[in-house]
Design a protein around this motif. Sequence first.
Motif, mmCIF file in Angstrom:
data_model
loop_
_atom_site.group_PDB
_atom_site.id
_atom_site.type_symbol
_atom_site.label_atom_id
_atom_site.label_comp_id
_atom_site.label_asym_id
_atom_site.label_seq_id
_atom_site.Cartn_x
_atom_site.Cartn_y
_atom_site.Cartn_z
ATOM 1 N N ARG A 26 26.136 38.979 25.823
ATOM 2 C CA ARG A 26 25.816 37.517 26.635
ATOM 3 C C ARG A 26 26.411 36.252 26.993
ATOM 4 O O ARG A 26 27.855 36.147 26.658
ATOM 5 N N LYS A 27 26.110 36.322 27.860
ATOM 6 C CA LYS A 27 26.870 35.342 28.514
ATOM 7 C C LYS A 27 27.144 33.742 28.579
ATOM 8 O O LYS A 27 28.210 33.740 28.705
ATOM 9 N N LYS A 28 26.308 33.616 27.104
ATOM 10 C CA LYS A 28 26.867 32.416 26.427
ATOM 11 C C LYS A 28 27.996 32.497 25.703
ATOM 12 O O LYS A 28 28.543 31.615 25.367
ATOM 13 N N ASP A 29 28.455 33.617 25.252
ATOM 14 C CA ASP A 29 28.766 34.057 24.830
ATOM 15 C C ASP A 29 30.842 34.064 24.852
ATOM 16 O O ASP A 29 31.016 34.319 24.316
ATOM 17 N N CYS A 30 30.673 34.952 26.435
ATOM 18 C CA CYS A 30 32.132 34.693 27.078
ATOM 19 C C CYS A 30 32.344 33.446 27.531
ATOM 20 O O CYS A 30 31.747 32.507 27.479
ATOM 21 N N GLN A 31 33.778 33.874 27.323
ATOM 22 C CA GLN A 31 34.817 32.520 27.599
ATOM 23 C C GLN A 31 34.601 32.802 28.796
ATOM 24 O O GLN A 31 33.880 32.399 29.819
ATOM 25 N N GLU A 191 34.258 41.540 36.369
ATOM 26 C CA GLU A 191 33.263 42.369 35.324
ATOM 27 C C GLU A 191 33.720 42.371 34.320
ATOM 28 O O GLU A 191 33.732 43.471 34.427
ATOM 29 N N PHE A 192 32.575 42.530 33.510
ATOM 30 C CA PHE A 192 32.329 43.074 32.089
ATOM 31 C C PHE A 192 31.024 43.315 31.718
ATOM 32 O O PHE A 192 30.232 43.203 32.095
ATOM 33 N N TRP A 193 31.280 44.732 31.176
ATOM 34 C CA TRP A 193 30.547 45.821 31.370
ATOM 35 C C TRP A 193 30.194 46.264 30.154
ATOM 36 O O TRP A 193 30.685 46.617 29.715
ATOM 37 N N ARG A 199 19.501 52.374 29.609
ATOM 38 C CA ARG A 199 20.050 51.954 30.924
ATOM 39 C C ARG A 199 20.332 50.595 32.008
ATOM 40 O O ARG A 199 20.422 50.177 32.606
ATOM 41 N N LEU A 200 19.550 49.410 30.407
ATOM 42 C CA LEU A 200 18.955 48.370 30.709
ATOM 43 C C LEU A 200 21.053 47.729 30.208
ATOM 44 O O LEU A 200 20.707 46.763 29.949
ATOM 45 N N HIS A 201 21.830 47.870 30.618
ATOM 46 C CA HIS A 201 23.353 47.674 30.512
ATOM 47 C C HIS A 201 23.200 46.136 30.769
ATOM 48 O O HIS A 201 22.699 45.299 31.860
ATOM 49 N N ASP A 202 24.617 45.122 30.030
ATOM 50 C CA ASP A 202 24.856 43.845 30.417
ATOM 51 C C ASP A 202 25.990 43.985 31.393
ATOM 52 O O ASP A 202 27.003 44.724 31.418
ATOM 53 N N ARG A 203 26.230 43.043 32.457
ATOM 54 C CA ARG A 203 26.813 42.803 33.156
ATOM 55 C C ARG A 203 27.021 41.582 33.519
ATOM 56 O O ARG A 203 26.476 40.811 34.003
ATOM 57 N N ILE A 204 28.332 40.800 33.192
ATOM 58 C CA ILE A 204 28.907 39.772 33.157
ATOM 59 C C ILE A 204 29.880 39.312 34.318
ATOM 60 O O ILE A 204 30.542 39.944 33.725
ATOM 61 N N VAL A 205 29.403 39.135 35.356
ATOM 62 C CA VAL A 205 30.592 39.068 36.523
ATOM 63 C C VAL A 205 31.546 37.427 36.487
ATOM 64 O O VAL A 205 30.569 36.605 36.720
ATOM 65 N N TYR A 206 32.834 37.804 36.542
ATOM 66 C CA TYR A 206 33.193 36.200 37.095
ATOM 67 C C TYR A 206 33.218 36.193 38.450
ATOM 68 O O TYR A 206 34.406 36.945 38.875
ATOM 69 N N GLU A 207 33.839 35.346 39.394
ATOM 70 C CA GLU A 207 34.168 34.975 40.240
ATOM 71 C C GLU A 207 34.597 33.610 40.539
ATOM 72 O O GLU A 207 34.484 32.650 40.191
ATOM 73 N N LYS A 208 35.957 33.740 41.433
ATOM 74 C CA LYS A 208 36.287 32.602 41.742
ATOM 75 C C LYS A 208 36.083 32.008 42.830
ATOM 76 O O LYS A 208 36.029 32.490 44.028
ATOM 77 N N GLN A 209 36.355 30.836 42.650
ATOM 78 C CA GLN A 209 35.473 29.748 43.432
ATOM 79 C C GLN A 209 36.556 29.609 44.826
ATOM 80 O O GLN A 209 38.408 29.430 44.531
ATOM 81 N N GLU A 210 36.362 28.996 45.779
ATOM 82 C CA GLU A 210 37.578 27.966 46.559
ATOM 83 C C GLU A 210 38.444 26.867 45.828
ATOM 84 O O GLU A 210 39.693 26.866 46.120
ATOM 85 N N ASN A 211 38.199 26.528 44.562
ATOM 86 C CA ASN A 211 38.740 25.453 44.014
ATOM 87 C C ASN A 211 39.806 26.021 42.994
ATOM 88 O O ASN A 211 39.817 25.074 42.139
ATOM 89 N N GLY A 212 39.392 27.760 42.862
ATOM 90 C CA GLY A 212 40.053 27.941 41.456
ATOM 91 C C GLY A 212 39.064 27.881 40.699
ATOM 92 O O GLY A 212 40.605 29.164 39.820
ATOM 93 N N ARG A 218 25.364 36.482 35.102
ATOM 94 C CA ARG A 218 24.756 37.970 34.886
ATOM 95 C C ARG A 218 23.582 38.760 36.043
ATOM 96 O O ARG A 218 23.872 38.494 36.936
ATOM 97 N N VAL A 219 24.506 40.234 36.495
ATOM 98 C CA VAL A 219 23.737 40.988 37.299
ATOM 99 C C VAL A 219 23.007 41.770 36.549
ATOM 100 O O VAL A 219 23.575 42.262 35.796
ATOM 101 N N ALA A 220 22.024 42.346 37.500
ATOM 102 C CA ALA A 220 21.465 43.784 37.296
ATOM 103 C C ALA A 220 22.354 44.790 37.079
ATOM 104 O O ALA A 220 23.073 44.883 37.611
#
Length: 221
Positions: A26-31, A191-193, A199-212, A218-220
Motif C-alpha cells: 500500500r502506498k501509505k505504508d511505503c517510506q 519501482e517496488f513491485w 495479475r493485479l500487482h501492486d506497483r509503487i513508483v518513486y520519481e525524483k523531482q527537480e527540487n531533489g 501507484r501505477v497500473a
Amino acid sequence: MAVIDGKTMKINIADIRQDYSKKELRKKDCQDHPTEQFNVWLQEAIDAEVVEPTAMTLATADKDGRPSSRTVLLKGVEDNRFIFYTNYKSRKGSQLVENPYASISFFWKELERQVNVEGTVTKVAESTSDEYFASRPYKSRVGAWASEQSKEISSKNVIKLRFVEYSMKHITNVPRPPHWGGYAIDPERVEFWQGRPSRLHDRIVYEKQENGLWAKKRVAP
C-alpha cells in the motif's frame, strides 16, 4: 509445445503461470524515500533467507543505445546510492564511459517482489574502492589482477597461469588494481513491485523531482 534449437520441449512455456498472493503493498505504508523503503525490503529478504538477496540484474547501454545486462552483487547503499564493484575495462565499464546511465533489478521470488532502479552512474572515491577491495578474500583480490574481464582468451589456462603469476607477485599484500573499483547508481526512478492475484500487482513508483524531493505514486499493473 515449444521448439528451441530444433528440440521440442515437453512443456509449453507460454502456459507457465504463477499466481501471487503472499503480500500486498500500500502506498501509505511505503517510506518517504525510496532507499529507506529498499532497505526495509532488503532486510525482509535477508530475514526470509532469500537466495542471493543482493543479486541484481545490471543493464547498461553503449553510445548507440544498444543494451546489455548481467547479474552482479549489490555491495552497499551509501548516501542513498546503490554501490557495486567491477573491472573498469569490462564491457559494462566501457559502456558506462559512453553512456553513464544504468538500471538494476532485484527479484525476490520467495517474497514475490521486484525492485527496479534507474539512474546515473559515477565511480566511487578511490579510498572507498581501496577499503572494499582490502576486505575481499585473498583469491578474489588476486583474481581481479589475473582476469582481463571481457577480453577474448585462447583457453582457460590463460587465466590459471595469470592467477599463478599474480599470486607469486602478491604473496601477502594485494593492492587494488587501477582498473578495478566501485560504481554508484544515483537513482532517479525506483519501482517496488509486489505480486498479487489475477495479475493485479501492486506497483509503487518513486520519481525524483527537480527540487531533489521524491514523488510517490501507484501505477497500473
